[in-house]
Design a protein around this motif. Structure first.
Motif, PDB file in Angstrom:
ATOM      1  N   GLY A 318       0.778  -1.233   0.000  1.00  0.00           N
ATOM      2  CA  GLY A 318       0.000   0.000   0.000  1.00  0.00           C
ATOM      3  C   GLY A 318       0.806   1.276   0.000  1.00  0.00           C
ATOM      4  N   LEU A 319       1.869   1.316  -0.779  1.00  0.00           N
ATOM      5  CA  LEU A 319       2.692   2.520  -0.836  1.00  0.00           C
ATOM      6  C   LEU A 319       2.609   3.161  -2.224  1.00  0.00           C
ATOM      7  N   ASP A 320       2.713   4.482  -2.251  1.00  0.00           N
ATOM      8  CA  ASP A 320       2.729   5.217  -3.515  1.00  0.00           C
ATOM      9  C   ASP A 320       3.684   6.396  -3.389  1.00  0.00           C
ATOM     10  N   ASP A 321       4.462   6.611  -4.438  1.00  0.00           N
ATOM     11  CA  ASP A 321       5.343   7.782  -4.495  1.00  0.00           C
ATOM     12  C   ASP A 321       6.350   7.819  -3.345  1.00  0.00           C
ATOM     13  N   VAL A 322       7.031   6.707  -3.101  1.00  0.00           N
ATOM     14  CA  VAL A 322       8.057   6.696  -2.064  1.00  0.00           C
ATOM     15  C   VAL A 322       9.408   6.292  -2.660  1.00  0.00           C
ATOM     16  N   VAL A 323      10.453   6.599  -1.926  1.00  0.00           N
ATOM     17  CA  VAL A 323      11.811   6.166  -2.245  1.00  0.00           C
ATOM     18  C   VAL A 323      12.292   5.291  -1.102  1.00  0.00           C
ATOM     19  N   ILE A 324      12.782   4.090  -1.444  1.00  0.00           N
ATOM     20  CA  ILE A 324      13.365   3.188  -0.448  1.00  0.00           C
ATOM     21  C   ILE A 324      14.747   2.789  -0.961  1.00  0.00           C
ATOM     22  N   VAL A 325      15.762   3.109  -0.181  1.00  0.00           N
ATOM     23  CA  VAL A 325      17.135   2.776  -0.567  1.00  0.00           C
ATOM     24  C   VAL A 325      17.790   2.047   0.593  1.00  0.00           C
ATOM     25  N   ASP A 326      18.262   0.838   0.333  1.00  0.00           N
ATOM     26  CA  ASP A 326      18.906   0.028   1.361  1.00  0.00           C
ATOM     27  C   ASP A 326      20.377  -0.163   1.000  1.00  0.00           C
ATOM     28  N   THR A 327      21.261   0.172   1.928  1.00  0.00           N
ATOM     29  CA  THR A 327      22.675  -0.121   1.771  1.00  0.00           C
ATOM     30  C   THR A 327      23.130  -0.932   2.978  1.00  0.00           C
ATOM     31  N   GLU A 328      24.398  -1.247   3.035  1.00  0.00           N
ATOM     32  CA  GLU A 328      24.915  -2.122   4.088  1.00  0.00           C
ATOM     33  C   GLU A 328      24.679  -1.552   5.483  1.00  0.00           C
ATOM     34  N   ASP A 329      24.767  -0.220   5.619  1.00  0.00           N
ATOM     35  CA  ASP A 329      24.704   0.361   6.959  1.00  0.00           C
ATOM     36  C   ASP A 329      23.646   1.435   7.132  1.00  0.00           C
ATOM     37  N   LYS A 343      19.626  15.681   1.496  1.00  0.00           N
ATOM     38  CA  LYS A 343      20.866  16.287   1.988  1.00  0.00           C
ATOM     39  C   LYS A 343      20.702  16.818   3.416  1.00  0.00           C
ATOM     40  N   GLU A 344      19.475  17.165   3.809  1.00  0.00           N
ATOM     41  CA  GLU A 344      19.249  17.633   5.174  1.00  0.00           C
ATOM     42  C   GLU A 344      19.400  16.500   6.186  1.00  0.00           C
ATOM     43  N   ILE A 345      19.057  15.277   5.760  1.00  0.00           N
ATOM     44  CA  ILE A 345      19.279  14.109   6.626  1.00  0.00           C
ATOM     45  C   ILE A 345      20.766  13.968   6.939  1.00  0.00           C
ATOM     46  N   ARG A 346      21.591  14.198   5.942  1.00  0.00           N
ATOM     47  CA  ARG A 346      23.044  14.130   6.169  1.00  0.00           C
ATOM     48  C   ARG A 346      23.487  15.145   7.215  1.00  0.00           C
ATOM     49  N   ASN A 347      22.881  16.321   7.187  1.00  0.00           N
ATOM     50  CA  ASN A 347      23.216  17.334   8.185  1.00  0.00           C
ATOM     51  C   ASN A 347      22.856  16.863   9.591  1.00  0.00           C
ATOM     52  N   ILE A 348      21.701  16.187   9.708  1.00  0.00           N
ATOM     53  CA  ILE A 348      21.282  15.654  11.010  1.00  0.00           C
ATOM     54  C   ILE A 348      22.273  14.597  11.490  1.00  0.00           C
ATOM     55  N   LEU A 349      22.675  13.714  10.592  1.00  0.00           N
ATOM     56  CA  LEU A 349      23.636  12.668  10.948  1.00  0.00           C
ATOM     57  C   LEU A 349      24.959  13.273  11.389  1.00  0.00           C
ATOM     58  N   THR A 350      25.373  14.338  10.724  1.00  0.00           N
ATOM     59  CA  THR A 350      26.597  15.030  11.108  1.00  0.00           C
ATOM     60  C   THR A 350      26.482  15.599  12.503  1.00  0.00           C
ATOM     61  N   ASP A 351      25.351  16.249  12.765  1.00  0.00           N
ATOM     62  CA  ASP A 351      25.139  16.845  14.087  1.00  0.00           C
ATOM     63  C   ASP A 351      25.113  15.794  15.188  1.00  0.00           C
ATOM     64  N   GLU A 352      24.673  14.584  14.848  1.00  0.00           N
ATOM     65  CA  GLU A 352      24.608  13.500  15.825  1.00  0.00           C
ATOM     66  C   GLU A 352      25.909  12.731  15.935  1.00  0.00           C
ATOM     67  N   GLY A 353      26.906  13.136  15.156  1.00  0.00           N
ATOM     68  CA  GLY A 353      28.200  12.474  15.218  1.00  0.00           C
ATOM     69  C   GLY A 353      28.261  11.139  14.510  1.00  0.00           C
ATOM     70  N   LEU A 354      27.326  10.884  13.603  1.00  0.00           N
ATOM     71  CA  LEU A 354      27.281   9.601  12.875  1.00  0.00           C
ATOM     72  C   LEU A 354      28.027   9.721  11.555  1.00  0.00           C
ATOM     73  N   GLU A 355      29.287  10.128  11.614  1.00  0.00           N
ATOM     74  CA  GLU A 355      30.089  10.351  10.416  1.00  0.00           C
ATOM     75  C   GLU A 355      30.287   9.076   9.594  1.00  0.00           C
ATOM     76  N   ASP A 356      30.262   7.914  10.243  1.00  0.00           N
ATOM     77  CA  ASP A 356      30.480   6.668   9.532  1.00  0.00           C
ATOM     78  C   ASP A 356      29.368   6.387   8.519  1.00  0.00           C
ATOM     79  N   CYS A 357      28.205   6.996   8.708  1.00  0.00           N
ATOM     80  CA  CYS A 357      27.090   6.776   7.794  1.00  0.00           C
ATOM     81  C   CYS A 357      27.124   7.723   6.592  1.00  0.00           C
ATOM     82  N   LEU A 358      28.078   8.629   6.585  1.00  0.00           N
ATOM     83  CA  LEU A 358      28.157   9.608   5.517  1.00  0.00           C
ATOM     84  C   LEU A 358      29.118   9.200   4.436  1.00  0.00           C
TER      85      LEU A 358
END
Length: 358
Positions: A318-329, A343-358
């Motif tokens: 039951g989904l329409d107009d979505v993006v789903i992207v799966d990678t290893e991490d 790109k704003e999600i990347r900013n959040i990850l940076t602020d949270e110190g999750l650099e390994d996900c970038l």
């Protein structure tokens, strides 16, 4: 003498989580071809510009990857920016370094991560742009004829016709507009005097450097000091020191919006900047439900979506107009209409110190 500068230092933030800091969009194989975006860009212009006259501007983190992907490009043609300073500094630094090797040449500037389907037509437009750039201090850009009211691109407003070259019109540029809202984009499309800003430029080295001298005088002074150090043991240090002090400004804002003698040639050659995940609908096969699927997907009432999961089975209901992207991490799930915000999600990850996900 024709030289080319390919800008390959971006991080492709809107294609996260597939595009990463250490392996950005230009190094991905997003088209159905088995070549990366960067390799396709070089190959596309090789008929017009020999490999020894093609230069790549990038940062130190990508230097090894570029050497590996482009073994025909001389190592000294890889121009390494010491730090991020936007496109005006990148083009300025590259201009003095190319001028040192090929003085008096006309330079084509291209992003490394665009899709172009009709190579023959693209090269035809490039040749006509080179002819236009040969006059005075003309700065030439290629505008893309819009097909829909796109809010993810900048726009070029063109005015009077300069001349026609074998059926292709060359227009004076009135002004540049940053990414508009939807209503404004619709107005631009209806008016018929606006083109998408492709970020491709053609000019003589002397023309762009003289415009930098006029409109960005402090940057020009730094470039002259760099020019004086080229070929000496101090070159690397001088480049680093001067680059660090340069203004961080785009070539559009720093030069193109202020200079005289700006011209645009409309182009229609199957261009796409593959700026965000929904762009895959324009280059990949779309199934009967309107989905683009890379990997294995089983769904019920799932339509008009993009699913990228080469290593895991994805199931949806039951989904329409979505993006789903799966990678290893990392996994991205978003409304397709809001994919520009990745790109704003990347900013959040940076602020949270999750650099390994970038």
């Amino acid at each position: 003498m024709i030289t080319a500068l390919i800008m390959a230092g971006g991080e492709g933030t809107r294609f996260w989580p597939l595009s990463r800091k250490d392996h950005p969009k230009q190094f991905l194989k997003l088209n159905d071809d088995q070549k990366t975006m960067l390799q396709e860009t070089v190959e596309r212009i090789n008929e017009l510009v020999p490999l020894e006259q093609i230069f790549i501007a990038t940062n130190k983190a990508y230097q090894k990857a570029i050497k590996k992907q482009l073994d025909g490009i001389p190592e000294e043609n890889i121009i390494v920016e010491p730090m991020k300073r936007n496109t005006a500094a990148c083009i300025g630094l590259s201009s003095v370094m190319i001028e040192d090797k090929y003085p008096g040449s006309t330079m084509i500037v291209l992003p490394a991560d665009h899709l172009i389907k009709d190579q023959k037509r693209f090269l035809d437009i490039l040749r006509k742009s080179i002819m236009t750039a040969a006059t005075g201090n003309n700065l030439v850009t290629i505008g893309i004829e819009p097909t829909h009211p796109e809010t993810g691109y900048g726009y070029i407003h063109f005015g009077d016709k300069l001349h026609t070259i074998d059926g292709d019109q060359v227009f004076e540029v009135k002004n540049f507009t940053e990414k508009p809202d939807l209503n404004t984009a619709k107005e631009f499309l209806e008016e018929g005097t606006y083109l998408w800003n492709s970020g491709m430029f053609i000019w003589r080295l002397s023309s762009i450097l003289s415009n930098i001298e006029i409109h960005l005088p402090e940057m020009y002074e730094s470039l002259q000091r760099i020019k004086g150090a080229l070929g000496t043991n101090l070159a690397e240090k001088v480049i680093r020191d001067e680059f660090e002090n340069m203004q961080s400004v785009s070539i559009d804002y720093g030069i193109m919006e202020k200079a005289d003698g700006i011209f645009v040639i409309p182009g229609s050659f199957g261009w796409d900047d593959l700026g965000s995940w929904p762009a895959l609908e324009r280059v990949k096969k779309v199934d009967a439900d309107g989905n683009v699927v890379i990997g294995k997907h089983y769904g019920i009432d799932t339509t008009n979506s993009i699913i990228h999961s080469p290593n895991k089975v994805v199931t949806t209901i039951g989904l329409d107009d979505v993006v789903i992207v799966d990678t290893e991490d990392a996994i991205l799930i978003c409304d397709k209409k809001r994919a520009q915000e990745v790109k704003e999600i990347r900013n959040i990850l940076t602020d949270e110190g999750l650099e390994d996900c970038l």
